[in-house]
Motif scaffolding. Structure first.
Motif, PDB file in Angstrom:
ATOM      1  N   GLY A 221       0.802  -1.218   0.000  1.00  0.00           N
ATOM      2  CA  GLY A 221       0.000   0.000   0.000  1.00  0.00           C
ATOM      3  C   GLY A 221       0.834   1.267   0.000  1.00  0.00           C
ATOM      4  O   GLY A 221       0.401   2.301  -0.514  1.00  0.00           O
ATOM      5  N   GLU A 222       2.027   1.195   0.553  1.00  0.00           N
ATOM      6  CA  GLU A 222       2.899   2.371   0.586  1.00  0.00           C
ATOM      7  C   GLU A 222       3.389   2.777  -0.806  1.00  0.00           C
ATOM      8  O   GLU A 222       3.884   3.888  -0.985  1.00  0.00           O
ATOM      9  N   GLU A 223       3.198   1.909  -1.755  1.00  0.00           N
ATOM     10  CA  GLU A 223       3.578   2.239  -3.130  1.00  0.00           C
ATOM     11  C   GLU A 223       2.799   3.452  -3.637  1.00  0.00           C
ATOM     12  O   GLU A 223       3.239   4.122  -4.561  1.00  0.00           O
ATOM     13  N   ARG A 224       1.658   3.733  -3.004  1.00  0.00           N
ATOM     14  CA  ARG A 224       0.879   4.934  -3.357  1.00  0.00           C
ATOM     15  C   ARG A 224       1.766   6.179  -3.269  1.00  0.00           C
ATOM     16  O   ARG A 224       1.653   7.086  -4.076  1.00  0.00           O
ATOM     17  N   TRP A 225       2.633   6.204  -2.264  1.00  0.00           N
ATOM     18  CA  TRP A 225       3.531   7.348  -2.075  1.00  0.00           C
ATOM     19  C   TRP A 225       4.901   7.085  -2.705  1.00  0.00           C
ATOM     20  O   TRP A 225       5.396   7.921  -3.450  1.00  0.00           O
ATOM     21  N   LEU A 226       5.471   5.949  -2.408  1.00  0.00           N
ATOM     22  CA  LEU A 226       6.829   5.672  -2.894  1.00  0.00           C
ATOM     23  C   LEU A 226       6.887   5.534  -4.407  1.00  0.00           C
ATOM     24  O   LEU A 226       7.899   5.866  -5.024  1.00  0.00           O
ATOM     25  N   GLY A 227       5.810   5.072  -5.005  1.00  0.00           N
ATOM     26  CA  GLY A 227       5.765   4.910  -6.458  1.00  0.00           C
ATOM     27  C   GLY A 227       5.840   6.221  -7.216  1.00  0.00           C
ATOM     28  O   GLY A 227       6.114   6.223  -8.419  1.00  0.00           O
ATOM     29  N   GLN A 228       5.618   7.326  -6.532  1.00  0.00           N
ATOM     30  CA  GLN A 228       5.708   8.642  -7.167  1.00  0.00           C
ATOM     31  C   GLN A 228       7.160   9.113  -7.289  1.00  0.00           C
ATOM     32  O   GLN A 228       7.437  10.087  -7.978  1.00  0.00           O
ATOM     33  N   LEU A 229       8.074   8.430  -6.606  1.00  0.00           N
ATOM     34  CA  LEU A 229       9.466   8.851  -6.573  1.00  0.00           C
ATOM     35  C   LEU A 229      10.298   8.057  -7.571  1.00  0.00           C
ATOM     36  O   LEU A 229      10.018   6.881  -7.824  1.00  0.00           O
ATOM     37  N   SER A 230      11.335   8.696  -8.084  1.00  0.00           N
ATOM     38  CA  SER A 230      12.297   7.961  -8.909  1.00  0.00           C
ATOM     39  C   SER A 230      13.015   6.967  -8.004  1.00  0.00           C
ATOM     40  O   SER A 230      12.983   7.101  -6.772  1.00  0.00           O
ATOM     41  N   ALA A 231      13.676   5.989  -8.584  1.00  0.00           N
ATOM     42  CA  ALA A 231      14.399   4.990  -7.790  1.00  0.00           C
ATOM     43  C   ALA A 231      15.433   5.661  -6.888  1.00  0.00           C
ATOM     44  O   ALA A 231      15.584   5.293  -5.713  1.00  0.00           O
ATOM     45  N   THR A 232      16.116   6.662  -7.418  1.00  0.00           N
ATOM     46  CA  THR A 232      17.130   7.380  -6.629  1.00  0.00           C
ATOM     47  C   THR A 232      16.480   8.147  -5.486  1.00  0.00           C
ATOM     48  O   THR A 232      16.929   8.060  -4.333  1.00  0.00           O
ATOM     49  N   ASP A 233      15.422   8.900  -5.789  1.00  0.00           N
ATOM     50  CA  ASP A 233      14.734   9.667  -4.742  1.00  0.00           C
ATOM     51  C   ASP A 233      14.145   8.744  -3.679  1.00  0.00           C
ATOM     52  O   ASP A 233      14.175   9.051  -2.480  1.00  0.00           O
ATOM     53  N   ARG A 234      13.621   7.625  -4.094  1.00  0.00           N
ATOM     54  CA  ARG A 234      13.041   6.648  -3.169  1.00  0.00           C
ATOM     55  C   ARG A 234      14.109   6.151  -2.208  1.00  0.00           C
ATOM     56  O   ARG A 234      13.900   6.119  -0.997  1.00  0.00           O
ATOM     57  N   ALA A 235      15.260   5.758  -2.738  1.00  0.00           N
ATOM     58  CA  ALA A 235      16.352   5.252  -1.897  1.00  0.00           C
ATOM     59  C   ALA A 235      16.818   6.325  -0.920  1.00  0.00           C
ATOM     60  O   ALA A 235      17.043   6.048   0.266  1.00  0.00           O
ATOM     61  N   VAL A 236      16.958   7.551  -1.394  1.00  0.00           N
ATOM     62  CA  VAL A 236      17.392   8.654  -0.529  1.00  0.00           C
ATOM     63  C   VAL A 236      16.333   8.926   0.535  1.00  0.00           C
ATOM     64  O   VAL A 236      16.653   9.066   1.723  1.00  0.00           O
ATOM     65  N   PHE A 237      15.079   9.001   0.140  1.00  0.00           N
ATOM     66  CA  PHE A 237      13.990   9.275   1.080  1.00  0.00           C
ATOM     67  C   PHE A 237      13.971   8.226   2.198  1.00  0.00           C
ATOM     68  O   PHE A 237      13.918   8.575   3.390  1.00  0.00           O
ATOM     69  N   LEU A 238      14.021   6.961   1.839  1.00  0.00           N
ATOM     70  CA  LEU A 238      13.971   5.899   2.847  1.00  0.00           C
ATOM     71  C   LEU A 238      15.206   5.921   3.743  1.00  0.00           C
ATOM     72  O   LEU A 238      15.103   5.736   4.961  1.00  0.00           O
ATOM     73  N   ARG A 239      16.369   6.165   3.150  1.00  0.00           N
ATOM     74  CA  ARG A 239      17.601   6.222   3.941  1.00  0.00           C
ATOM     75  C   ARG A 239      17.553   7.385   4.927  1.00  0.00           C
ATOM     76  O   ARG A 239      17.854   7.231   6.104  1.00  0.00           O
ATOM     77  N   VAL A 240      17.153   8.547   4.468  1.00  0.00           N
ATOM     78  CA  VAL A 240      17.100   9.729   5.322  1.00  0.00           C
ATOM     79  C   VAL A 240      16.013   9.550   6.395  1.00  0.00           C
ATOM     80  O   VAL A 240      16.227   9.901   7.565  1.00  0.00           O
ATOM     81  N   LEU A 241      14.887   9.009   6.040  1.00  0.00           N
ATOM     82  CA  LEU A 241      13.828   8.777   7.026  1.00  0.00           C
ATOM     83  C   LEU A 241      14.313   7.830   8.122  1.00  0.00           C
ATOM     84  O   LEU A 241      14.087   8.078   9.309  1.00  0.00           O
ATOM     85  N   GLU A 242      15.005   6.754   7.738  1.00  0.00           N
ATOM     86  CA  GLU A 242      15.568   5.847   8.750  1.00  0.00           C
ATOM     87  C   GLU A 242      16.577   6.569   9.627  1.00  0.00           C
ATOM     88  O   GLU A 242      16.587   6.408  10.841  1.00  0.00           O
ATOM     89  N   GLN A 243      17.421   7.378   9.008  1.00  0.00           N
ATOM     90  CA  GLN A 243      18.436   8.123   9.746  1.00  0.00           C
ATOM     91  C   GLN A 243      17.787   9.072  10.752  1.00  0.00           C
ATOM     92  O   GLN A 243      18.209   9.159  11.903  1.00  0.00           O
ATOM     93  N   LEU A 244      16.767   9.791  10.338  1.00  0.00           N
ATOM     94  CA  LEU A 244      16.125  10.768  11.209  1.00  0.00           C
ATOM     95  C   LEU A 244      15.293  10.117  12.323  1.00  0.00           C
ATOM     96  O   LEU A 244      15.053  10.744  13.357  1.00  0.00           O
ATOM     97  N   THR A 245      14.837   8.906  12.106  1.00  0.00           N
ATOM     98  CA  THR A 245      13.988   8.253  13.117  1.00  0.00           C
ATOM     99  C   THR A 245      14.747   7.304  14.016  1.00  0.00           C
ATOM    100  O   THR A 245      14.157   6.730  14.925  1.00  0.00           O
ATOM    101  N   ASP A 246      16.037   7.134  13.775  1.00  0.00           N
ATOM    102  CA  ASP A 246      16.848   6.276  14.664  1.00  0.00           C
ATOM    103  C   ASP A 246      17.181   6.979  15.951  1.00  0.00           C
ATOM    104  O   ASP A 246      17.236   8.146  16.084  1.00  0.00           O
TER     105      ASP A 246
END
Length: 139
Positions: A114-139
């Motif tokens: 279901g999260e593809e609703r949001w993540l699918g809007q991002l390029s592969a590069t933006d998706r990887a960066v978004f997920l990496r940064v989100l993990e970094q900020l929430t650790d």
């Protein structure tokens, strides 16, 4: 947004996204008769060492007395086990069961589809960066 306008505050952006994602997750949780807190507990226990109720509550930022009913329900359904700590019989140690792990995996896979609703809007590069940064900020 015009260049001279300030960007929205992080809380404003993240709250909006969080509300949307939580609303999208609820039907999945309802289908599997699992509360949001139950899912959070199963995720926290999966892949972690056996832990006390107090340590679990701290790790998920919940009041330890607030999650007791969630733990009771999960235990009653066979998704977790609570055993006395051999070093301190007053302490209960928690462990996810095979049934609990299977449920968590099934629910998590459906939620992530279901999260593809949001993540699918991002390029592969933006998706990887978004997920990496989100993990970094929430650790």
């Amino acid at each position: 947004m015009p260049r001279n306008s300030p960007r929205p505050d992080l809380a404003a952006m993240l709250t909006r996204l969080a509300r949307q994602t939580v609303a999208a997750e609820q039907p999945v949780l309802d289908t599997h008769d699992l509360s949001m807190w139950g899912y959070i507990v199963l995720c926290a226990l999966d892949g972690s060492a056996v832990r006390s109720q107090a340590a679990l509550a701290e790790s998920i930022n919940a009041d330890k007395t607030r999650i007791i009913s969630t733990l009771d329900e999960l235990q009653g359904r066979g998704h977790i086990e609570r055993v006395a700590d051999p070093d301190d019989r007053r302490v209960r140690l928690l462990e996810i069961t095979q049934t609990g792990r299977a449920l968590k995996t099934t629910v998590q896979q459906a939620i992530q589809r279901g999260e593809e609703r949001w993540l699918g809007q991002l390029s592969a590069t933006d998706r990887a960066v978004f997920l990496r940064v989100l993990e970094q900020l929430t650790d």
